[in-house]
Motif scaffolding. Sequence first.
Motif, PDB file in Angstrom:
ATOM      1  N   LEU A 174       0.762  -1.016   0.367  1.00 54.46           N
ATOM      2  CA  LEU A 174       0.235  -0.210  -0.003  1.00 54.46           C
ATOM      3  C   LEU A 174       0.843   1.440  -0.241  1.00 54.46           C
ATOM      4  O   LEU A 174       0.750   2.411  -0.616  1.00 54.46           O
ATOM      5  CB  LEU A 174      -1.050  -0.023   1.180  1.00 54.46           C
ATOM      6  CG  LEU A 174      -2.062  -1.348   1.396  1.00 54.46           C
ATOM      7  CD1 LEU A 174      -2.334  -1.174   2.941  1.00 54.46           C
ATOM      8  CD2 LEU A 174      -3.290  -0.486  -0.098  1.00 54.46           C
ATOM      9  N   LEU A 175       1.496   1.485   0.565  1.00 51.99           N
ATOM     10  CA  LEU A 175       2.958   2.374   0.662  1.00 51.99           C
ATOM     11  C   LEU A 175       3.185   2.317  -0.620  1.00 51.99           C
ATOM     12  O   LEU A 175       3.348   4.037  -1.046  1.00 51.99           O
ATOM     13  CB  LEU A 175       4.100   1.990   1.578  1.00 51.99           C
ATOM     14  CG  LEU A 175       3.725   1.785   3.066  1.00 51.99           C
ATOM     15  CD1 LEU A 175       4.675   1.706   3.997  1.00 51.99           C
ATOM     16  CD2 LEU A 175       3.338   3.680   3.309  1.00 51.99           C
ATOM     17  N   GLN A 176       3.191   1.370  -1.085  1.00 43.17           N
ATOM     18  CA  GLN A 176       4.099   1.722  -2.858  1.00 43.17           C
ATOM     19  C   GLN A 176       3.023   2.209  -3.920  1.00 43.17           C
ATOM     20  O   GLN A 176       3.073   2.721  -4.795  1.00 43.17           O
ATOM     21  CB  GLN A 176       4.292   0.725  -3.689  1.00 43.17           C
ATOM     22  CG  GLN A 176       4.993   0.070  -4.707  1.00 43.17           C
ATOM     23  CD  GLN A 176       6.621   0.810  -5.204  1.00 43.17           C
ATOM     24  OE1 GLN A 176       7.549   0.652  -4.109  1.00 43.17           O
ATOM     25  NE2 GLN A 176       6.625   1.344  -6.395  1.00 43.17           N
ATOM     26  N   GLN A 177       1.798   1.527  -3.655  1.00 46.50           N
ATOM     27  CA  GLN A 177       0.422   1.589  -4.147  1.00 46.50           C
ATOM     28  C   GLN A 177       0.497   3.568  -3.733  1.00 46.50           C
ATOM     29  O   GLN A 177      -0.042   4.442  -5.524  1.00 46.50           O
ATOM     30  CB  GLN A 177      -0.789   1.068  -3.855  1.00 46.50           C
ATOM     31  CG  GLN A 177      -1.621   1.502  -4.979  1.00 46.50           C
ATOM     32  CD  GLN A 177      -2.487   0.824  -4.118  1.00 46.50           C
ATOM     33  OE1 GLN A 177      -2.595  -0.321  -4.026  1.00 46.50           O
ATOM     34  NE2 GLN A 177      -4.260   1.083  -4.748  1.00 46.50           N
ATOM     35  N   PHE A 178       0.036   4.010  -3.047  1.00 46.30           N
ATOM     36  CA  PHE A 178       0.280   5.253  -2.489  1.00 46.30           C
ATOM     37  C   PHE A 178       1.609   6.110  -2.897  1.00 46.30           C
ATOM     38  O   PHE A 178       0.927   7.439  -2.419  1.00 46.30           O
ATOM     39  CB  PHE A 178      -1.008   5.757  -1.438  1.00 46.30           C
ATOM     40  CG  PHE A 178      -2.219   4.964  -1.843  1.00 46.30           C
ATOM     41  CD1 PHE A 178      -3.493   5.703  -2.118  1.00 46.30           C
ATOM     42  CD2 PHE A 178      -2.568   3.934  -1.488  1.00 46.30           C
ATOM     43  CE1 PHE A 178      -4.626   4.836  -1.970  1.00 46.30           C
ATOM     44  CE2 PHE A 178      -3.695   3.067  -1.282  1.00 46.30           C
ATOM     45  CZ  PHE A 178      -4.626   3.836  -1.593  1.00 46.30           C
TER      46      PHE A 178
END
Length: 319
Positions: A121-125
Amino acid sequence: MPPYPAIEAIDLRKSYGELLVLAGVSLTVPPGTVYALLGPNGAGKTTTVRILATLLRPDGGRARVAGHDIVAQRRLVRRAISLTGQFAAIDELQTGAENLRMMGRLRGLSGKDVRRRADALLQQFDLVDAGNRRVGTYSGGMRRRLDLAASLVVPPRVLFLDEPTTGLDPRSRLEMWKVVKTLVGSGVTVLLTTQYLEEADQLSDRIAVLDGGRVTAEGTPAELKRSLADQRLDLTLASDVDPSTVAARLGDRVLQSDPTQRLISLATDGEATHIRNLLDEIDPTRTTIERFALRSASLDDVYLSLTGHAAAPQESTRV
């Protein structure tokens, strides 16, 4: 996609004492789409979301979310949804990664899955570089992205976004729009509340306009615009003409009146004959109208016509 609507509400009603907040709201949201509830403050948007998300019980009516009854099957509804409210619900004393891992543990993920999901999620956002910083140091846009990421630790079937871009600068708002479009592309259904016309126009497959606890219009953005008029005729009046007098004479044909700009807007089909007839009717002596312009009808016109007042101002953001 499931064969039933992602959200189906029939005649939802809610009052607080003598204050009627919802007066019979009905809507149907197909799966894998963005459905916007558009309206001014106090229209009933947030109350509708809170009822559908099982945070409030309706006084009347019924609804199903992800195929489950919101009253009789509350737990099943909650397992299928996520809600991001108007204000970021994250711990400012923890880092971004810690917030996501905490949410994962609360949702029952194992330690290994929690770390993997938080990293994804850190990567996605686009929060990898800020993942180990305390959230208190984040900008408003970063906090909203983290808040949305936290609501997706366990991917929902239905995501409620209650005015998710309020207070964001244009760049952060654009980033949020991209995230929403990506989520819908993955099959998530989004119910969005907003006061921003451009946001509803950019993101929504369908829109319901709420005012006074009622749905005053519903359809695609294009359908709502066509229901009012294909075109809008903007008339700038001569300096010695009283705009209020002209507007009163034209009655409910006036889409918008701005006395300070001496501007009156009328619906038209755009045909030359109709425009000439309007000009002849309003200005038979050729002394009333200083100039005119023909424009495409906008969602602003629909909103103003249906609610009687302008929408919340916002800086323009184009995708």
